[in-house]
Structure formats: C-alpha cells, structure tokens
Design a protein around this motif. Structure first.
Motif, PDB file in Angstrom:
ATOM      1  N   ARG A   1       0.932  -1.188  -0.107  1.00 34.42           N
ATOM      2  CA  ARG A   1       0.073  -0.065   0.024  1.00 34.42           C
ATOM      3  C   ARG A   1       0.958   1.352   0.091  1.00 34.42           C
ATOM      4  O   ARG A   1       0.489   2.220  -0.773  1.00 34.42           O
ATOM      5  CB  ARG A   1      -1.121   0.060   1.401  1.00 34.42           C
ATOM      6  CG  ARG A   1      -1.797   1.166   1.312  1.00 34.42           C
ATOM      7  CD  ARG A   1      -3.048   1.183   2.380  1.00 34.42           C
ATOM      8  NE  ARG A   1      -3.933   0.225   1.863  1.00 34.42           N
ATOM      9  CZ  ARG A   1      -4.397  -0.677   2.596  1.00 34.42           C
ATOM     10  NH1 ARG A   1      -3.778  -0.998   3.872  1.00 34.42           N
ATOM     11  NH2 ARG A   1      -5.414  -1.620   2.321  1.00 34.42           N
ATOM     12  N   ALA A   2       1.780   1.321   0.849  1.00 33.74           N
ATOM     13  CA  ALA A   2       2.689   2.533   0.922  1.00 33.74           C
ATOM     14  C   ALA A   2       3.423   2.863  -0.389  1.00 33.74           C
ATOM     15  O   ALA A   2       3.464   4.025  -0.902  1.00 33.74           O
ATOM     16  CB  ALA A   2       3.707   2.312   2.112  1.00 33.74           C
ATOM     17  N   SER A   3       4.064   1.642  -0.910  1.00 30.16           N
ATOM     18  CA  SER A   3       4.510   1.895  -2.276  1.00 30.16           C
ATOM     19  C   SER A   3       3.730   2.253  -3.238  1.00 30.16           C
ATOM     20  O   SER A   3       4.056   3.230  -4.127  1.00 30.16           O
ATOM     21  CB  SER A   3       5.248   0.569  -2.698  1.00 30.16           C
ATOM     22  OG  SER A   3       6.357   0.176  -1.789  1.00 30.16           O
ATOM     23  N   ALA A   4       2.722   1.814  -3.203  1.00 30.66           N
ATOM     24  CA  ALA A   4       1.423   2.083  -4.247  1.00 30.66           C
ATOM     25  C   ALA A   4       0.672   3.818  -4.018  1.00 30.66           C
ATOM     26  O   ALA A   4       0.744   4.268  -4.896  1.00 30.66           O
ATOM     27  CB  ALA A   4       0.329   1.224  -4.243  1.00 30.66           C
ATOM     28  N   GLN A   5       0.934   3.902  -2.868  1.00 28.46           N
ATOM     29  CA  GLN A   5       0.510   5.264  -2.650  1.00 28.46           C
ATOM     30  C   GLN A   5       1.571   6.321  -3.005  1.00 28.46           C
ATOM     31  O   GLN A   5       1.432   7.523  -3.625  1.00 28.46           O
ATOM     32  CB  GLN A   5       0.268   5.700  -1.168  1.00 28.46           C
ATOM     33  CG  GLN A   5      -0.951   5.024  -0.607  1.00 28.46           C
ATOM     34  CD  GLN A   5      -1.015   5.160   0.943  1.00 28.46           C
ATOM     35  OE1 GLN A   5      -0.114   5.263   1.640  1.00 28.46           O
ATOM     36  NE2 GLN A   5      -2.337   5.059   1.329  1.00 28.46           N
ATOM     37  N   ALA A   6       2.904   6.142  -2.999  1.00 23.82           N
ATOM     38  CA  ALA A   6       3.948   6.967  -3.328  1.00 23.82           C
ATOM     39  C   ALA A   6       3.871   6.972  -4.798  1.00 23.82           C
ATOM     40  O   ALA A   6       3.936   8.066  -5.478  1.00 23.82           O
ATOM     41  CB  ALA A   6       5.263   6.409  -2.987  1.00 23.82           C
ATOM     42  N   LEU A   7       3.954   5.942  -5.594  1.00 21.67           N
ATOM     43  CA  LEU A   7       3.562   5.887  -7.001  1.00 21.67           C
ATOM     44  C   LEU A   7       2.454   6.602  -7.601  1.00 21.67           C
ATOM     45  O   LEU A   7       2.589   7.237  -8.480  1.00 21.67           O
ATOM     46  CB  LEU A   7       3.418   4.320  -7.502  1.00 21.67           C
ATOM     47  CG  LEU A   7       4.983   3.813  -7.399  1.00 21.67           C
ATOM     48  CD1 LEU A   7       4.587   2.111  -7.479  1.00 21.67           C
ATOM     49  CD2 LEU A   7       5.849   4.119  -8.556  1.00 21.67           C
ATOM     50  N   THR A   8       1.238   6.530  -6.711  1.00 22.05           N
ATOM     51  CA  THR A   8       0.049   7.281  -7.067  1.00 22.05           C
ATOM     52  C   THR A   8       0.164   8.792  -7.183  1.00 22.05           C
ATOM     53  O   THR A   8      -0.059   9.649  -8.052  1.00 22.05           O
ATOM     54  CB  THR A   8      -1.228   6.993  -6.207  1.00 22.05           C
ATOM     55  OG1 THR A   8      -1.248   5.579  -6.430  1.00 22.05           O
ATOM     56  CG2 THR A   8      -2.376   7.644  -6.611  1.00 22.05           C
ATOM     57  N   VAL A   9       0.946   9.309  -6.011  1.00 22.71           N
ATOM     58  CA  VAL A   9       1.261  10.493  -5.779  1.00 22.71           C
ATOM     59  C   VAL A   9       2.189  11.190  -6.961  1.00 22.71           C
ATOM     60  O   VAL A   9       2.025  12.397  -7.360  1.00 22.71           O
ATOM     61  CB  VAL A   9       1.716  11.075  -4.245  1.00 22.71           C
ATOM     62  CG1 VAL A   9       2.215  12.284  -4.190  1.00 22.71           C
ATOM     63  CG2 VAL A   9       0.625  10.550  -3.210  1.00 22.71           C
ATOM     64  N   LEU A  10       3.174  10.224  -7.217  1.00 19.60           N
ATOM     65  CA  LEU A  10       4.113  10.609  -8.308  1.00 19.60           C
ATOM     66  C   LEU A  10       3.278  10.697  -9.540  1.00 19.60           C
ATOM     67  O   LEU A  10       3.578  11.644 -10.255  1.00 19.60           O
ATOM     68  CB  LEU A  10       5.233   9.477  -8.383  1.00 19.60           C
ATOM     69  CG  LEU A  10       6.062   9.732  -9.631  1.00 19.60           C
ATOM     70  CD1 LEU A  10       6.812  11.010  -9.440  1.00 19.60           C
ATOM     71  CD2 LEU A  10       6.849   8.479  -9.530  1.00 19.60           C
ATOM     72  N   GLY A  11       2.508   9.885  -9.998  1.00 23.62           N
ATOM     73  CA  GLY A  11       1.531   9.871 -10.889  1.00 23.62           C
ATOM     74  C   GLY A  11       0.772  11.183 -11.114  1.00 23.62           C
ATOM     75  O   GLY A  11       0.778  11.900 -11.952  1.00 23.62           O
ATOM     76  N   GLU A  12       0.265  11.524 -10.027  1.00 21.83           N
ATOM     77  CA  GLU A  12      -0.760  12.904  -9.970  1.00 21.83           C
ATOM     78  C   GLU A  12       0.229  14.133 -10.116  1.00 21.83           C
ATOM     79  O   GLU A  12      -0.135  14.904 -10.808  1.00 21.83           O
ATOM     80  CB  GLU A  12      -1.251  13.215  -8.542  1.00 21.83           C
ATOM     81  CG  GLU A  12      -2.397  12.028  -8.357  1.00 21.83           C
ATOM     82  CD  GLU A  12      -3.083  11.921  -7.036  1.00 21.83           C
ATOM     83  OE1 GLU A  12      -2.465  12.871  -6.382  1.00 21.83           O
ATOM     84  OE2 GLU A  12      -3.533  11.116  -6.383  1.00 21.83           O
ATOM     85  N   ALA A  13       1.315  14.073  -9.485  1.00 18.27           N
ATOM     86  CA  ALA A  13       2.198  15.253  -9.822  1.00 18.27           C
ATOM     87  C   ALA A  13       2.881  15.176 -11.311  1.00 18.27           C
ATOM     88  O   ALA A  13       3.039  16.296 -11.716  1.00 18.27           O
ATOM     89  CB  ALA A  13       3.516  15.281  -8.861  1.00 18.27           C
TER      90      ALA A  13
END
Length: 193
Positions: free
Chosen positions: A112-124
């Motif tokens: 979950r944490a890695s996925a959240q980091a990747l999601t935030v990266l994607g949004e940015a």
C-alpha cells in the motif's frame, strides 16, 4: 479514522486535533508521529486551503524523525503526505521529488505505501504534463496493490489509469484493456470472456 472512512473529514480533523492535544503530553513518539501524519492527511482532504499548515507540520515531523532514527516506513508515509501537500500548493515539481524520495526509501516492495507513493508521483507528473511517465507510475502502483492482495484499491487504481488514458486521448483499445483490468481485479469478467 472512522470519521474519515465515513467521509466526515471535518469531524476527523477535530478529533485528530483533540487527540494531538492529549498525546502531546505522552512520550510515545511513534504514536504522536503517526497521529501527526494522519492529521496532516485529513487536513489536506478536509481543508485544502490548509495545505501550507499540513506541509509545515509534516516538515517539522520529518526533521524530528531524522533525529530519532524512525523506521523507514514511517518516514516514507510522512514524505508521501508531504508530496500531497506540495501538489495541493501547486508545486508539482517538488511533489515529484518528494514522491521519488518515498519510493527510494520503500524500495521495490509491492504494498500500500509503495502504491501510494507511485500514485502521488503519477498525480504530480500529470500536473507537469508528463502523461506517459504518469501512466507508468500509476500502472506500477495498481500492480503493487494487486500483488499486495488489495483488490478494491487496485481496481480503483486501474480505473484511474483508464481515465487518464481517456483524458489524454489514448487508443480505445488501450483504454478498454485498462478498464477490463479494473473489473478483473475485483473478480468481474466482461461478457466476451
């Protein structure tokens, strides 16, 4: 957390503020830290205009964590929320930097944490107009959620990828494949399968 799950972010913020007041007298740094990150996260959702306050809180907490040699996972969660605050403040490049820091700390471990980091990266990256890089990050995040056994979250992530593909005018075939992946993740099959 219960208030947040129910979508009552304002109540969640008020309860977190009260809890921080009570816990500030405690010496359990990890519990206080977890609550600070949760509070900042709620602030970003409930009161986007308070993004600067959330950012300030997260930066202070990050500095404290460096002194106390906190666990990498705790530090990464703080940095992920910091990246979200940067997005809310319109600083997408800084959000990319923070998200990549979190990804580096967590390593290539599906969860979950890695996925959240990747999601935030994607949004940015979307905000910077770097759509293909955003799709790559969001896709990897969806795959991490699948691997971690989080089908609902993975399905939502795949849906978000499909919506981005639609938004940028990607081929209908690519969009359809991604929508199917979202449905398959939660156990649904299309009529043609």
């Amino acid at each position: 957390i219960a208030a947040e799950v129910q979508g009552d972010y304002d109540t969640g913020v008020r309860l977190a503020e009260r809890a921080l007041t009570v816990l500030s007298e405690d010496e359990d740094f990890r519990a206080i830290g977890w609550l600070r990150v949760a509070y900042a996260s709620l602030l970003l959702r409930a009161r986007p205009e308070s993004a600067d306050q959330a950012r300030t809180l997260l930066l202070a907490h990050e500095r404290e964590m460096a002194v106390t040699a906190s666990k990498d996972g705790d530090l990464a969660e703080c940095i992920i929320e910091l990246a979200r605050a940067e997005i809310a403040l319109g600083r997408a490049e800084e959000a990319v930097n923070q998200a990549r820091r979190a990804i580096d700390i967590l390593g290539p471990v599906p969860g979950r944490a890695s996925a959240q980091a990747l999601t935030v990266l994607g949004e940015a990256l979307v905000r910077l107009g770097q759509h293909e890089e955003a799709i790559t990050a969001l896709t990897q995040g969806a795959e991490y959620l699948e691997t971690a056994g989080l089908p609902r979250e993975a399905a939502q992530a795949w849906f978000d990828v499909a919506e981005l593909l639609r938004h940028i005018g990607s081929s209908e075939r690519r969009q359809a494949h991604t929508y199917r992946r979202a449905l398959t993740t939660i156990g649904l099959r299309s009529a043609g399968e």
